[in-house]
Design a protein around this motif. Structure first.
Motif, PDB file in Angstrom:
ATOM      1  N   PHE A 180      -8.905   1.531  -6.876  1.00  0.00           N
ATOM      2  CA  PHE A 180      -8.341   2.054  -8.101  1.00  0.00           C
ATOM      3  C   PHE A 180      -7.317   0.999  -8.687  1.00  0.00           C
ATOM      4  O   PHE A 180      -7.273   0.971  -9.912  1.00  0.00           O
ATOM      5  N   LYS A 181      -6.625   0.278  -7.901  1.00  0.00           N
ATOM      6  CA  LYS A 181      -5.583  -0.623  -8.267  1.00  0.00           C
ATOM      7  C   LYS A 181      -6.308  -1.714  -9.177  1.00  0.00           C
ATOM      8  O   LYS A 181      -5.649  -2.337 -10.016  1.00  0.00           O
ATOM      9  N   LEU A 182      -7.448  -2.243  -8.705  1.00  0.00           N
ATOM     10  CA  LEU A 182      -8.209  -3.042  -9.561  1.00  0.00           C
ATOM     11  C   LEU A 182      -8.818  -2.702 -10.702  1.00  0.00           C
ATOM     12  O   LEU A 182      -9.566  -3.257 -11.441  1.00  0.00           O
ATOM     13  N   ILE A 241      -1.420   6.375 -11.256  1.00  0.00           N
ATOM     14  CA  ILE A 241      -1.055   4.696 -10.860  1.00  0.00           C
ATOM     15  C   ILE A 241      -1.594   3.870 -12.253  1.00  0.00           C
ATOM     16  O   ILE A 241      -1.361   2.643 -12.350  1.00  0.00           O
ATOM     17  N   GLN A 242      -1.756   4.706 -13.309  1.00  0.00           N
ATOM     18  CA  GLN A 242      -1.985   3.873 -14.859  1.00  0.00           C
ATOM     19  C   GLN A 242      -3.021   2.744 -14.698  1.00  0.00           C
ATOM     20  O   GLN A 242      -2.926   1.913 -15.083  1.00  0.00           O
ATOM     21  N   ARG A 243      -4.277   3.379 -14.118  1.00  0.00           N
ATOM     22  CA  ARG A 243      -5.402   2.362 -14.219  1.00  0.00           C
ATOM     23  C   ARG A 243      -6.597   3.378 -14.376  1.00  0.00           C
ATOM     24  O   ARG A 243      -6.716   4.753 -14.167  1.00  0.00           O
ATOM     25  N   PRO A 244      -7.662   2.783 -15.266  1.00  0.00           N
ATOM     26  CA  PRO A 244      -8.900   3.393 -15.359  1.00  0.00           C
ATOM     27  C   PRO A 244      -9.440   3.994 -14.144  1.00  0.00           C
ATOM     28  O   PRO A 244      -9.600   3.413 -13.162  1.00  0.00           O
ATOM     29  N   CYS A 302       4.449   1.988  -5.383  1.00  0.00           N
ATOM     30  CA  CYS A 302       4.572   1.337  -6.768  1.00  0.00           C
ATOM     31  C   CYS A 302       3.428   0.435  -6.960  1.00  0.00           C
ATOM     32  O   CYS A 302       2.983  -0.524  -6.051  1.00  0.00           O
ATOM     33  N   HIS A 303       2.837   0.256  -8.073  1.00  0.00           N
ATOM     34  CA  HIS A 303       1.825  -0.660  -8.361  1.00  0.00           C
ATOM     35  C   HIS A 303       2.166  -2.001  -8.224  1.00  0.00           C
ATOM     36  O   HIS A 303       3.303  -2.497  -8.590  1.00  0.00           O
ATOM     37  N   ASN A 304       1.187  -2.770  -7.629  1.00  0.00           N
ATOM     38  CA  ASN A 304       1.547  -4.483  -7.683  1.00  0.00           C
ATOM     39  C   ASN A 304       0.081  -4.906  -7.688  1.00  0.00           C
ATOM     40  O   ASN A 304      -0.661  -4.571  -8.147  1.00  0.00           O
TER      41      ASN A 304
END
Length: 304
Positions: A180-182, A241-244, A302-304
């Motif tokens: 998801f972060k990617l 997390i503000q990701r697609p 937090c997003h990183n």
């Protein structure tokens, strides 16, 4: 209160002890005392096993969270046996010690899981629903039976059927987050399977509530009152997390990678905490978006 806790170094146990320690005297049962001491130092007492005990008269309560992580390894026959015995043996031993006590603990809170119900499509399930005969049901059925054998006029038993636990520093989210972060996250398979989840704070607060509520005994679903589909969960996580979150993972790919264990992700159930709500417990996070937004507002996630 003097409380014996098993599984204290696990994801749920470590969160729970943070809430128990300020007000209670804790004894941790662990096979790895050295590891536990790094986490709890001299704040708790330690036991490496129960073999030297003939009763549990000294304890006011027992909280039993022990068990081999069900998604730790592929489900070989040996791993299935380990999953079962790590739950059944310790629970049976605890119940036997309670039964042998003249002044037994007044409460046993013992973990179980919503795997009791098996894969159930879109059927709405509550604590009165029967289980479906498959591996996860068999694990939970015997696990619960051993715990409930400790029930008496002196000891009440509360069994918590725990759903997907959402929290920081581990648990289900730690395994879900990397794609998801990617920007590669999304639903699994068709995405319509149920995901019955609970925020870690609600789970630990529920255990404290059951511990302190003498009217409570029996089975309690430890799941938020608003389960969601896997597709809706993916959407909520992507938003948090503000990701697609629209790239699906084919069910066949998980089957090839994980074997039978993949059914935990490709199939599911919609579990409702009927008795839990009737007991008077109030969830702080009944909706998935609020739960995820809360968790991702913490620095650890937090997003990183």
């Amino acid at each position: 209160m003097k409380i014996l806790v098993t599984g204290a170094t696990g994801f749920v146990g470590s969160h729970l002890l943070k809430k128990l320690l300020p007000e209670h005297q804790i004894t941790v049962l662990t096979r790895n005392i050295e590891k536990a001491q790094k986490e709890f130092a001299d704040k708790v007492d330690y036991l490496s096993d129960l073999n030297g005990l003939s009763e549990l008269n000294d304890y006011d309560a027992v909280i039993n969270l022990a068990g081999e992580p069900i998604v730790a390894k592929r489900w070989s026959p040996a791993q299935k046996d380990k999953i079962c015995k790590s739950r059944w043996d310790i629970t049976q031993q605890i119940s036997s010690l309670i039964q042998a006590s003249e002044n037994p603990p007044n409460c046993l809170i013992s973990a179980s899981a919503i795997g009791f119900y098996g894969a159930r499509d879109k059927e709405r399930l509550d604590e009165a629903s029967a289980g479906r005969e498959e591996f996860s049901h068999q694990v939970c059925k015997h696990w619960e039976s051993h715990a409930l054998s400790a029930q008496s006029n002196l000891t009440r038993v509360c069994v918590t059927r725990i759903g997907i636990v959402l929290g920081d520093n581990g648990g289900a989210l730690a395994k879900m987050l990397p794609p998801f972060k990617l920007g590669l996250g999304g639903p699994i398979g068709h995405g319509e399977q149920g995901m019955s989840w609970i925020h870690i704070d609600d789970l630990t607060e529920l255990m404290l509530y059951l511990l302190q509520s003498p009217q409570c005994k029996g089975i309690f679903n430890a799941t938020a009152p608003n389960p969601v589909s896997n597709k809706d969960f993916a959407t909520a996580l992507g938003k948090a997390i503000q990701r697609p979150a629209f790239i699906p993972t084919p069910a066949i790919a998980l089957k090839l990678a994980m074997g039978e264990m993949s059914e935990l992700l490709t199939e599911g159930q919609f579990v409702y905490p009927g008795r839990t709500l009737l007991s008077g417990f109030q969830f702080r996070f009944p909706y998935i978006q609020d739960a995820l937004d809360n968790l991702f507002a913490k620095p650890e996630l937090c997003h990183n």
